[in-house]
Every structure is written in structure tokens, then in C-alpha cells.
Design an enzyme around this catalytic site. Structure first.
Site, PDB file in Angstrom:
ATOM      1  N   CYS A  31      26.479  19.287  28.587  1.00 35.51           N
ATOM      2  CA  CYS A  31      27.672  19.455  27.603  1.00 35.51           C
ATOM      3  C   CYS A  31      28.145  18.282  26.796  1.00 35.51           C
ATOM      4  CB  CYS A  31      28.805  19.134  28.795  1.00 35.51           C
ATOM      5  SG  CYS A  31      28.974  17.452  29.161  1.00 35.51           S
ATOM      6  N   GLU A  70      39.805  19.104  28.090  1.00 38.01           N
ATOM      7  CA  GLU A  70      38.771  20.501  27.618  1.00 38.01           C
ATOM      8  C   GLU A  70      39.669  21.444  26.917  1.00 38.01           C
ATOM      9  OE1 GLU A  70      35.452  17.736  27.199  1.00 38.01           O
ATOM     10  OE2 GLU A  70      35.293  19.543  29.197  1.00 38.01           O
TER      11      GLU A  70
END
Length: 174
Positions: A62, A110
Site C-alpha cells: 500500500c 484515506e
């Protein structure tokens, strides 16, 4: 050189220093990849030198896209940088939004594009020791159960994915 990522200041997407985005809890773009071999998922244990969530298990890889980087290109770049994986072409699985305290006074807020990348179980890996200290393959349902039993062993985002969004992310697996 600062690491500028796309973050929203008010309603405007703006290039912001990555650490500043986390210190201020700004909503920002992110990418998460799950490398899959059938129902097995490759997970990684984050290196101790990471600025947050060090030593915790996370999804395959990620990151945050660079200011001018497409999400898909970011996913491919990060598989190479973190795990030494090349030749896989991830498909977009979902877009999620979450906000979580990740320690050290940092907040991940996010808007994350989640990708799945099909791979053979004997996929060649070359983890970057500055990013990753260990990798392992685990059955998806076993991972979800382990996250529920021992959330302290996992990154906040992996816990969020497994406990709140597993069916959405992995719907293509049936």
C-alpha cells in the site's frame, strides 16, 4: 525533496507533503494491493523503520500515489518497490474511505483504491528490507478470522478492510 501526495484542503485536491497530510489528518488518496493466488493472499509484516504501523502485518502493499500519478500505475510501482514483483497487472476492486489513528500522532484519512492482482503461488518475491521484514501467504478467510481475534497484530487499514469491507473487496472470488 518532499513526497507530495494528493490531499484535499477544503474541496480542492492539492499536492501536500505526505507527513503533513498525516499530521493534520487530511483526507488524501491512497492505493492498496492484495496479491492473490486463488483464495490465498500475500501479506507483509511492515519494517520496524516505517514511520507508522511498524512491525504490523498489512496487505500485500500500500502507498500514496505521487501528485501526478494514476492509481493503477501507483499499484504497479508499489508492488515492484516493496515486494520486487513485476509482470502482474492488478484490477481495480473497490474504492473505500476510512479515517483511523495510526499512532505517533498520525491520522490516515484515506480515499483508497483497492486492487487485486492474480499471481501464481510460486511467485518470485524480493522484499525490500527497508519496507518489509516478512511475507507469507494466508487463506483469505483465515486472515479475516485472525484479524478479528488479534487486531493488535495488524495495520488499522487491514483490520478495516477485513472486518468492514471484505465481501466488497473480494466479491470477484465468489
Amino acid at each position: 525533496m518532499t513526497d507530495l501526495i494528493p490531499a484535499w484542503i477544503g474541496e480542492e485536491l492539492t499536492p501536500v507533503d505526505k507527513l503533513d497530510a498525516h499530521r493534520l489528518g487530511l483526507r488524501h488518496k491512497a492505493v492498496s494491493v492484495f496479491v492473490m493466488a486463488g483464495r490465498d493472499v500475500l501479506i507483509q509484516k511492515r519494517a520496524e523503520g516505517k514511520y507508522h504501523s511498524a512491525g504490523l502485518w498489512a496487505n500485500s502493499c500500500c502507498t500514496h500515489p505521487h501528485w501526478d500519478e494514476a492509481q493503477h500505475d501507483c499499484a504497479i510501482r508499489r508492488m515492484r518497490e516493496e515486494l520486487g514483483i513485476t509482470g502482474l497487472y492488478p484490477s481495480h476492486a473497490d474504492r473505500l474511505e476510512y479515517r483511523a489513528d495510526v499512532g505517533n500522532g498520525l491520522i490516515e484519512h484515506e480515499v483508497v483504491d483497492v486492487f487485486l492482482a492474480d499471481a501464481p503461488r510460486d511467485l518470485a518475491l524480493a522484499p525490500n528490507p527497508g519496507e518489509v521484514v516478512q511475507v507469507k501467504w494466508v487463506d483469505l478467510h483465515d486472515l479475516a478470522a485472525e484479524v478479528t481475534r488479534h487486531p493488535e497484530r495488524f495495520s488499522r487499514w487491514l483490520s478495516i478492510y477485513m472486518t468492514g469491507h471484505k465481501d466488497r473487496i473480494f466479491k470477484s472470488l465468489g
